[in-house]
Scaffold this motif. Sequence first.
Motif, mmCIF file in Angstrom:
data_model
loop_
_atom_site.group_PDB
_atom_site.id
_atom_site.type_symbol
_atom_site.label_atom_id
_atom_site.label_comp_id
_atom_site.label_asym_id
_atom_site.label_seq_id
_atom_site.Cartn_x
_atom_site.Cartn_y
_atom_site.Cartn_z
ATOM 1 N N GLU A 46 36.369 49.154 46.344
ATOM 2 C CA GLU A 46 35.054 49.536 45.627
ATOM 3 C C GLU A 46 35.210 49.110 44.530
ATOM 4 O O GLU A 46 34.019 48.856 44.067
ATOM 5 N N SER A 47 36.211 49.022 44.089
ATOM 6 C CA SER A 47 36.032 47.897 42.342
ATOM 7 C C SER A 47 34.844 46.911 42.045
ATOM 8 O O SER A 47 34.638 46.765 41.920
ATOM 9 N N PHE A 48 35.765 46.067 42.915
ATOM 10 C CA PHE A 48 35.194 44.839 43.784
ATOM 11 C C PHE A 48 34.017 44.760 43.721
ATOM 12 O O PHE A 48 32.938 44.105 42.710
ATOM 13 N N LYS A 49 33.235 45.801 44.316
ATOM 14 C CA LYS A 49 32.006 45.967 44.759
ATOM 15 C C LYS A 49 30.874 46.579 43.635
ATOM 16 O O LYS A 49 29.905 45.212 43.494
ATOM 17 N N THR A 50 31.725 47.181 42.943
ATOM 18 C CA THR A 50 30.987 47.123 42.113
ATOM 19 C C THR A 50 31.141 46.613 40.653
ATOM 20 O O THR A 50 29.630 46.590 40.000
ATOM 21 N N PHE A 51 31.813 45.681 40.690
ATOM 22 C CA PHE A 51 32.094 44.815 39.607
ATOM 23 C C PHE A 51 31.302 43.609 40.083
ATOM 24 O O PHE A 51 30.261 42.756 39.139
ATOM 25 N N PHE A 52 31.353 43.011 41.194
ATOM 26 C CA PHE A 52 30.525 42.286 41.632
ATOM 27 C C PHE A 52 28.789 42.428 41.684
ATOM 28 O O PHE A 52 27.967 41.172 41.653
ATOM 29 N N LYS A 53 28.436 43.760 42.302
ATOM 30 C CA LYS A 53 27.008 44.156 41.947
ATOM 31 C C LYS A 53 26.465 43.800 40.528
ATOM 32 O O LYS A 53 25.314 43.402 39.920
ATOM 33 N N ILE A 54 27.804 44.630 39.462
ATOM 34 C CA ILE A 54 27.531 44.835 38.104
ATOM 35 C C ILE A 54 26.922 42.605 37.123
ATOM 36 O O ILE A 54 25.542 42.672 37.074
ATOM 37 N N GLY A 55 27.803 42.158 38.305
ATOM 38 C CA GLY A 55 27.825 40.447 38.193
ATOM 39 C C GLY A 55 26.315 39.913 37.860
ATOM 40 O O GLY A 55 26.357 38.262 37.684
ATOM 41 N N ILE A 56 26.365 40.035 39.825
ATOM 42 C CA ILE A 56 25.054 39.122 40.998
ATOM 43 C C ILE A 56 23.613 39.533 39.807
ATOM 44 O O ILE A 56 23.279 38.733 39.651
ATOM 45 N N PHE A 57 23.768 41.243 39.836
ATOM 46 C CA PHE A 57 22.225 41.158 38.451
ATOM 47 C C PHE A 57 22.405 41.038 37.020
ATOM 48 O O PHE A 57 21.670 41.825 36.751
#
Length: 180
Positions: A6-17
């Motif tokens: 969940e933390s990986f996905k959250t920060f991945f989403k932030i990083g990609i956008f």
Amino acid sequence: MNIYLESFKTFFKIGIFTLGGGYAMIPLIEEEVVNKKQWVSKEEFLDIIAIAQSCPGVFAINTSIFIGYKLSKLRGAIATALGTALPSFLIILGIAMFFHEFQDNPIVASIFRGIRPAVVALIAVPTFNLAKSAHVSWANCWIPIGGALLIWLLGVSPIFIILAAAICGWCYGKYIKPTI
């Protein structure tokens, strides 16, 4: 859901956008980890921002590491750091592979000319939020403004600004307005 995923996905989403670097990520990180997921409080988030700015390295990575560590120690820090860094790595890899095909494309150049002012806004919003949370008022707004002007116009090192502010703050608290 697994906290690491969940933390990986959250920060991945932030990083990609996020375009514009670490400072442009602040409002997105705050919205996700403070407001939505409530992994850290507003006060903790401000402390994390202050510490992340003081540490060497990439600001967004530092911020994600501190949040990940708070969530789940070393493994949480690794998950959030990877989530933050991986999108940029993949985007830069893709750009490097195909840069020669669109480097002179006027549409791409126009898109980036439009993105630049939006990035300024993304950086301005957390600046004003931090100022409000740090209790910057009309009485003391000269301190950050003066520090920014010294850095920008005269090229004074930010380290000297931080040291001077710390010494002045200590003197103010010790001799002028003692705390209760």
